[in-house]
Design an enzyme around this catalytic site. Sequence first.
Site, mmCIF file in Angstrom:
data_model
loop_
_atom_site.group_PDB
_atom_site.id
_atom_site.type_symbol
_atom_site.label_atom_id
_atom_site.label_comp_id
_atom_site.label_asym_id
_atom_site.label_seq_id
_atom_site.Cartn_x
_atom_site.Cartn_y
_atom_site.Cartn_z
ATOM 1 N N GLY A 228 -10.378 39.340 -32.668
ATOM 2 C CA GLY A 228 -9.878 40.531 -31.996
ATOM 3 C C GLY A 228 -9.200 40.156 -30.705
ATOM 4 O O GLY A 228 -8.719 39.040 -30.536
ATOM 5 N N CYS A 229 -9.171 41.076 -29.785
ATOM 6 C CA CYS A 229 -8.525 40.869 -28.493
ATOM 7 C C CYS A 229 -9.099 39.621 -27.816
ATOM 8 O O CYS A 229 -10.313 39.497 -27.659
ATOM 9 C CB CYS A 229 -8.761 42.095 -27.626
ATOM 10 N N PHE A 230 -8.230 38.703 -27.413
ATOM 11 C CA PHE A 230 -8.747 37.475 -26.802
ATOM 12 C C PHE A 230 -9.435 37.733 -25.472
ATOM 13 O O PHE A 230 -10.291 36.974 -25.061
ATOM 14 C CB PHE A 230 -7.703 36.371 -26.701
#
Length: 172
Positions: free
Chosen positions: A10-12
């Site tokens: 997902g979002c880093f």
Amino acid sequence: MEDTAIFAGGCFWCMVKSFDTMPGIDKVISGYTGGHVPNPTYEQVSSHTTGHTEAVKIIFDPEKISYKQLVDIYWHQTDPTDAMGQFQDRGDNYRPVIFVKDDEQRQIAEASKKALAESNQFDDPIVTQIEDAKPFYPAEEEHQQFYKKNPLRFQMEEMGGREKFIKQNWQK
């Protein structure tokens, strides 16, 4: 001696903190990997035209923390049953992937995935991919250590489903 590991979940921004705070981890870099465009920008990756996935590259000391331990940390911050994103982040650039650099990492990741599947912890199948590592491109500076630079925005991202899922599924 240093080693590296690359994980996408997902979002880093939301992947950094769990690794960054562990002993034996020297650095966590947010970036892009798995695609066909060299040196992509955030905007390019977000357009879904580069094939890249947001990921973190972890530089660690294997004498202090093992690759297997890193894989365990990885599982405990993702939804391994969601192939096309994580929580509020949707699309191929947010897919969950363990990128392996060699046969040893592949064997550890595959065994860990199999053990998770056999644990019956989840009703749905474990769909996280295990793929060969490709070139990793660090993200722009504003994306590095985001949880420290923008704590309120980071907290809002965490509350977008990740935090609740982790509490319900991993902190039993």
